[in-house]
Design a protein around this motif. Structure first.
Motif, short mmCIF file in Angstrom:
data_model
loop_
_atom_site.label_atom_id
_atom_site.label_comp_id
_atom_site.label_asym_id
_atom_site.label_seq_id
_atom_site.Cartn_x
_atom_site.Cartn_y
_atom_site.Cartn_z
N LYS A 47 -31.72 -42.24 42.27
CA LYS A 47 -32.91 -42.22 43.12
C LYS A 47 -33.47 -40.81 43.25
O LYS A 47 -34.69 -40.61 43.23
CB LYS A 47 -32.58 -42.78 44.50
N ASN A 48 -32.60 -39.82 43.37
CA ASN A 48 -33.07 -38.43 43.46
C ASN A 48 -33.78 -38.00 42.18
O ASN A 48 -34.77 -37.27 42.23
CB ASN A 48 -31.91 -37.48 43.76
N GLU A 49 -33.27 -38.44 41.03
CA GLU A 49 -33.92 -38.15 39.75
C GLU A 49 -35.32 -38.77 39.72
O GLU A 49 -36.28 -38.15 39.27
CB GLU A 49 -33.06 -38.69 38.59
N ILE A 80 -37.18 -39.47 42.36
CA ILE A 80 -38.00 -38.71 43.31
C ILE A 80 -38.49 -37.42 42.66
O ILE A 80 -39.67 -37.06 42.77
CB ILE A 80 -37.21 -38.42 44.61
N TYR A 81 -37.60 -36.74 41.96
CA TYR A 81 -37.97 -35.49 41.28
C TYR A 81 -39.14 -35.70 40.33
O TYR A 81 -40.02 -34.87 40.21
CB TYR A 81 -36.75 -34.93 40.54
N HIS A 82 -39.13 -36.83 39.63
CA HIS A 82 -40.20 -37.14 38.66
C HIS A 82 -41.35 -37.94 39.28
O HIS A 82 -42.21 -38.44 38.57
CB HIS A 82 -39.62 -37.90 37.47
N LYS A 83 -41.32 -38.07 40.63
CA LYS A 83 -42.34 -38.82 41.37
C LYS A 83 -42.45 -40.27 40.89
O LYS A 83 -43.55 -40.83 40.77
CB LYS A 83 -43.69 -38.11 41.29
N ASP A 127 -27.93 -40.52 43.19
CA ASP A 127 -28.33 -39.50 42.21
C ASP A 127 -29.50 -40.00 41.37
O ASP A 127 -30.43 -39.25 41.08
CB ASP A 127 -27.17 -39.14 41.30
N GLU A 174 -40.21 -42.71 42.36
CA GLU A 174 -39.34 -43.46 43.27
C GLU A 174 -39.83 -44.89 43.51
O GLU A 174 -39.03 -45.78 43.79
CB GLU A 174 -39.13 -42.73 44.60
#
Length: 153
Positions: free
Chosen positions: A7-9, A11-14, A5, A16
């Motif tokens: 990591k997904n956050e 990725i969402y904010h670019k 989760d 990663e």
């Protein structure tokens, strides 16, 4: 929140590429600073305190020490760390990996003024073998703090 989760956050904010896998434990400020080869002040340590029966996360720079007098002025109670056995239940992260981002139960997060003026901050990222590399602006965006506080010496 799980590591996936988090990591997904990112990725969402670019962001990663800001997720770091540590080659050794970074559970303490000293360990994290050594393995990351940074000044201990750059480690953004998250303390979980019980404030009026509400688990609350306070983020300070690595060398900053919680000052009882300043804390009581800010929160009107004495500082009481949440017992280690309750930290993971309250935050979703174990002691040594508490991160101010994506906490269970939407816990309030406060940032101490000791973090200001640091170029890079390195909070834990879910356990003692992961960290993040963030600017102060990114930490503010991701952690959504209630406000700035002065609770350190």
């Amino acid at each position: 929140m799980s590591l996936s989760d988090l990591k997904n956050e990112l990725i969402y904010h670019k962001l990663e590429d800001r997720y770091l896998v540590l080659p050794a434990t970074g559970a303490t400020v000293g360990e994290a600073a050594k393995v990351l080869q940074v000044d201990p002040d750059a480690i953004a340590k998250s303390l979980v305190l019980n404030v009026n029966e509400q688990p609350t996360v306070l983020v300070l720079s690595g060398n900053a020490r919680l000052d009882n007098h300043h804390f009581k002025e800010e929160f009107r109670v004495r500082p009481r760390l949440l017992p280690a056995t309750e930290v993971q239940k309250a935050t979703g992260y174990p002691v040594g990996g508490v991160n101010p981002i994506g906490l269970n139960n939407a816990l309030p997060v406060y940032l101490d003024t000791s973090l200001k003026n640091l170029t890079w901050l390195y909070p834990a990222a879910g356990d003692e073998y992961h960290a993040l590399k963030l600017t102060l602006t990114e930490l503010i965006t991701l952690s959504r703090p209630v406000r700035w506080v002065k609770v350190s010496k």
